[in-house]
Scaffold this motif. Structure first.
Motif, mmCIF file in Angstrom:
data_model
loop_
_atom_site.group_PDB
_atom_site.id
_atom_site.type_symbol
_atom_site.label_atom_id
_atom_site.label_comp_id
_atom_site.label_asym_id
_atom_site.label_seq_id
_atom_site.Cartn_x
_atom_site.Cartn_y
_atom_site.Cartn_z
ATOM 1 N N GLU A 1 1.163 3.983 -3.107
ATOM 2 C CA GLU A 1 0.874 5.400 -2.868
ATOM 3 C C GLU A 1 2.054 6.272 -3.298
ATOM 4 O O GLU A 1 1.870 7.354 -3.884
ATOM 5 N N THR A 2 3.270 5.798 -3.020
ATOM 6 C CA THR A 2 4.466 6.555 -3.417
ATOM 7 C C THR A 2 4.573 6.657 -4.936
ATOM 8 O O THR A 2 4.853 7.733 -5.485
ATOM 9 N N ILE A 3 4.339 5.537 -5.622
ATOM 10 C CA ILE A 3 4.416 5.543 -7.084
ATOM 11 C C ILE A 3 3.338 6.433 -7.689
ATOM 12 O O ILE A 3 3.601 7.236 -8.594
ATOM 13 N N TYR A 4 2.113 6.326 -7.185
ATOM 14 C CA TYR A 4 0.999 7.063 -7.783
ATOM 15 C C TYR A 4 1.059 8.560 -7.478
ATOM 16 O O TYR A 4 0.312 9.340 -8.077
ATOM 17 N N ARG A 5 1.931 8.959 -6.561
ATOM 18 C CA ARG A 5 2.144 10.386 -6.302
ATOM 19 C C ARG A 5 3.388 10.909 -7.020
ATOM 20 O O ARG A 5 3.666 12.097 -6.974
ATOM 21 N N ASP A 6 4.121 10.013 -7.662
ATOM 22 C CA ASP A 6 5.385 10.407 -8.286
ATOM 23 C C ASP A 6 5.119 11.180 -9.581
ATOM 24 O O ASP A 6 4.369 10.716 -10.447
ATOM 25 N N LEU B 1 9.578 -4.467 -16.691
ATOM 26 C CA LEU B 1 9.354 -4.143 -15.290
ATOM 27 C C LEU B 1 10.081 -5.128 -14.393
ATOM 28 O O LEU B 1 10.132 -6.327 -14.682
ATOM 29 N N GLU B 2 10.619 -4.635 -13.296
ATOM 30 C CA GLU B 2 11.081 -5.523 -12.226
ATOM 31 C C GLU B 2 9.864 -6.251 -11.655
ATOM 32 O O GLU B 2 8.819 -5.654 -11.401
ATOM 33 N N ALA B 3 10.005 -7.558 -11.453
ATOM 34 C CA ALA B 3 8.846 -8.377 -11.077
ATOM 35 C C ALA B 3 8.502 -8.288 -9.602
ATOM 36 O O ALA B 3 7.330 -8.407 -9.233
ATOM 37 N N ALA B 4 9.487 -8.117 -8.737
ATOM 38 C CA ALA B 4 9.249 -8.200 -7.296
ATOM 39 C C ALA B 4 8.519 -6.959 -6.796
ATOM 40 O O ALA B 4 9.057 -5.851 -6.834
ATOM 41 N N LEU B 5 7.277 -7.145 -6.364
ATOM 42 C CA LEU B 5 6.492 -6.087 -5.730
ATOM 43 C C LEU B 5 6.325 -4.859 -6.615
ATOM 44 O O LEU B 5 6.337 -3.721 -6.127
ATOM 45 N N ASN B 6 6.144 -5.068 -7.911
ATOM 46 C CA ASN B 6 6.050 -3.926 -8.816
ATOM 47 C C ASN B 6 4.735 -3.908 -9.589
ATOM 48 O O ASN B 6 4.635 -3.255 -10.629
ATOM 49 N N GLU B 7 3.730 -4.609 -9.080
ATOM 50 C CA GLU B 7 2.434 -4.631 -9.783
ATOM 51 C C GLU B 7 1.760 -3.271 -9.813
ATOM 52 O O GLU B 7 0.886 -3.038 -10.651
ATOM 53 N N CYS B 8 2.176 -2.371 -8.926
ATOM 54 C CA CYS B 8 1.587 -1.025 -8.929
ATOM 55 C C CYS B 8 1.809 -0.302 -10.257
ATOM 56 O O CYS B 8 1.050 0.607 -10.606
ATOM 57 N N GLU C 1 0.826 -1.205 0.000
ATOM 58 C CA GLU C 1 0.000 0.000 0.000
ATOM 59 C C GLU C 1 0.867 1.265 0.000
ATOM 60 O O GLU C 1 0.632 2.193 -0.784
ATOM 61 N N LYS C 2 1.881 1.290 0.863
ATOM 62 C CA LYS C 2 2.775 2.451 0.910
ATOM 63 C C LYS C 2 3.543 2.605 -0.396
ATOM 64 O O LYS C 2 3.757 3.723 -0.884
ATOM 65 N N TYR C 3 3.946 1.474 -0.960
ATOM 66 C CA TYR C 3 4.700 1.508 -2.207
ATOM 67 C C TYR C 3 3.853 2.073 -3.337
ATOM 68 O O TYR C 3 4.308 2.925 -4.115
ATOM 69 N N VAL D 1 -5.675 -4.573 -2.953
ATOM 70 C CA VAL D 1 -5.174 -3.307 -2.417
ATOM 71 C C VAL D 1 -4.696 -2.405 -3.554
ATOM 72 O O VAL D 1 -4.977 -1.200 -3.582
ATOM 73 N N ILE D 2 -3.995 -3.001 -4.522
ATOM 74 C CA ILE D 2 -3.527 -2.221 -5.676
ATOM 75 C C ILE D 2 -4.719 -1.734 -6.497
ATOM 76 O O ILE D 2 -4.735 -0.583 -6.956
ATOM 77 N N ASP D 3 -5.709 -2.595 -6.702
ATOM 78 C CA ASP D 3 -6.909 -2.200 -7.452
ATOM 79 C C ASP D 3 -7.593 -1.005 -6.793
ATOM 80 O O ASP D 3 -7.995 -0.049 -7.480
ATOM 81 N N ARG D 4 -7.727 -1.052 -5.487
ATOM 82 C CA ARG D 4 -8.397 0.039 -4.765
ATOM 83 C C ARG D 4 -7.617 1.344 -4.903
ATOM 84 O O ARG D 4 -8.199 2.398 -5.211
ATOM 85 N N LEU D 5 -6.309 1.286 -4.695
ATOM 86 C CA LEU D 5 -5.500 2.504 -4.771
ATOM 87 C C LEU D 5 -5.454 3.055 -6.196
ATOM 88 O O LEU D 5 -5.483 4.280 -6.396
ATOM 89 N N ALA D 6 -5.361 2.165 -7.188
ATOM 90 C CA ALA D 6 -5.345 2.628 -8.585
ATOM 91 C C ALA D 6 -6.652 3.324 -8.927
ATOM 92 O O ALA D 6 -6.660 4.364 -9.604
ATOM 93 N N ALA D 7 -7.769 2.773 -8.461
ATOM 94 C CA ALA D 7 -9.071 3.388 -8.737
ATOM 95 C C ALA D 7 -9.207 4.739 -8.035
ATOM 96 O O ALA D 7 -9.728 5.702 -8.611
ATOM 97 N N GLU D 8 -8.712 4.824 -6.790
ATOM 98 C CA GLU D 8 -8.851 6.058 -6.026
ATOM 99 C C GLU D 8 -7.907 7.157 -6.498
ATOM 100 O O GLU D 8 -8.302 8.328 -6.595
ATOM 101 N N MET D 9 -6.669 6.799 -6.815
ATOM 102 C CA MET D 9 -5.651 7.811 -7.061
ATOM 103 C C MET D 9 -5.426 8.113 -8.543
ATOM 104 O O MET D 9 -4.991 9.215 -8.878
#
Length: 418
Positions: A6-11, A29-36, A2-4, A110-118
């Motif tokens: 949020e950081t990307i979507y504000r960049d 894309l780097e695969a590890a934890l980069n679905e955002c 979630e923090k990751y 969690v990613i779906d929710r943040l992508a939709a919101e931000m």
């Protein structure tokens, strides 16, 4: 995650890309934890490639439709070899399945929710749908000579050692120190970026220093801050502390005899490439599995931080340096690692360009990526076969009972008639 996200979507750079009208051929894309970052893939409507710095995680193999091979390919959370007994295979399978469902049901929403919101993109598919539709290649930092064998599809490329090559000359001061070691040679000590000096307990640090003081070899120790050394502690004259080491070039130097490491995949690959045996003290993630595999293959000794003593460490060093079997096994594994039809770099370049030339090369992807996990494991088929078997057994039992009962009645009637 979630923090990751949020950081990307504000960049600002991320939004610059999202608003860009540029045309591209491919996204890597780097695969590890980069679905955002996957909304970018949907925005550009392009095939994309995952690159993984170590062995694959179960949800990556599942997403691209590659066999999961839980029967012989150990998960990153285990220390198992490829030959597992029943209970090990049970744990390996259940942990892999749980990991996949946890990722799909708990993390990706969690990613779906943040992508939709931000991001507020109209009709944005779920991250899982984007991944399975656009993912066309998975490049792994693994090697057939080093890692356990896994069944893969053409879209899984093993590129371990892509960064390796002949050693470069050392800086003058370092060359002088290494060459001054004489026939005894040098030992490198480095625990990568995972372990900082402040994280090594005082008693463990003293174990290393007192052990090194007993050795004829010179020691190069990656140590970022010598202020962490106690005031009453003295650095042995054969030990040189350095905040950074040209590790690969040092391992390729003819004076190197041993590498003491945490067991990161790149460190092991560099040691194998340059024929240097290892002592491994793993910490987390894939390091315990890497250490166990290296020890099982005979070119490394695995030690545990919790049980480390001066005698254990000294004996392990002596065993590596005096027992020729470790060098012989390392030479064999190094030969396996190098014996390839083309270099890992050439292989990766070819497949990246292949994906571009063929617009994602969808013909290489298996249809199993569209199936749910229980369908891929044929649980539905096995359940159907079991149910049909039970039904047939039940019908057969009833038929046999019917004819048996009918036979008894006829026999009784025959006796009465007589």
């Amino acid at each position: 995650m979630e923090k990751y996200c949020e950081t990307i979507y504000r960049d600002p750079v991320f939004h610059q890309l999202m608003d860009s009208q540029e045309k591209y051929d491919l996204i890597i894309l780097e695969a590890a934890l980069n679905e955002c970052s996957l909304p970018l893939v949907y925005k550009f409507d392009l095939p994309f490639i995952y690159i993984m710095g170590s062995m694959p995680l179960p949800w990556h193999l599942e997403a691209i439709g590659s066999p999961l091979a839980f029967d012989h390919y150990p998960q990153i959370s285990s220390n198992y070899a490829d030959e597992m007994n029943f209970w090990q295979r049970t744990y390996n399978t259940l942990s892999g399945i749980v990991a996949i469902y946890y990722w799909r049901w708990m993390v990706m929403p969690v990613i779906d929710r943040l992508a939709a919101e931000m991001l507020q993109i109209e009709n944005l598919p779920t991250i899982e749908e984007i991944e399975k539709h656009y993912l066309n290649l998975l490049i792994l930092n693994t090697n057939m000579g080093l890692n356990y064998q896994m069944a893969t599809t053409p879209v899984v490329i093993q590129a371990g050692g892509i960064n390796l090559g002949p050693a470069k000359p050392l800086p003058d001061d370092l060359e002088t120190f290494v060459n001054g070691s004489g026939d005894a040679g040098c030992i490198i000590v480095s625990f990568g970026t995972y372990i900082k000096n402040s994280e090594i307990p005082d008693d463990v640090r003293r174990i290393f220093l007192s052990t090194f003081a007993r050795l004829p070899q010179r020691i190069l120790w990656k140590w970022e801050d010598d202020k962490k050394i106690g005031h009453r502690e003295s650095i042995p004259s054969n030990v040189k502390l350095m905040p950074w080491l040209p590790q690969a070039d040092l391992l390729g130097h003819p004076k190197m005899r041993l590498f003491i490491t945490h067991g990161g995949v790149n460190s092991i690959q560099e040691a194998v490439y340059h024929n240097i045996p290892l002592i491994i003290l793993p910490v987390l993630v894939d390091q315990p599995l890497n250490a166990q595999k290296a020890q099982d293959d005979g070119y490394a000794i695995r030690l545990d931080w919790d049980n480390l003593t001066e005698e254990i460490l000294f004996n392990a060093i002596e065993q590596i340096l005096t027992n020729s079997s470790y060098a012989e096994k390392m030479e064999k594994v190094s030969e396996l690692m190098r014996d390839q039809m083309e270099t890992p770099l050439d292989r990766v370049i070819y497949w990246i360009e292949y994906i571009i030339r063929h617009k994602g090369a969808p013909h290489l992807r298996t249809a199993s990526r569209k199936l749910s996990l229980h369908q891929r494991f044929l649980f539905d088929v096995m359940l159907f076969v079991v149910l049909v078997g039970i039904l047939m057994f039940s019908v057969l039992t009833r038929v046999l009972r019917y004819f048996s009962r009918k036979g008894r009645i006829q026999k009784r009637d025959f006796k009465k008639t007589n």
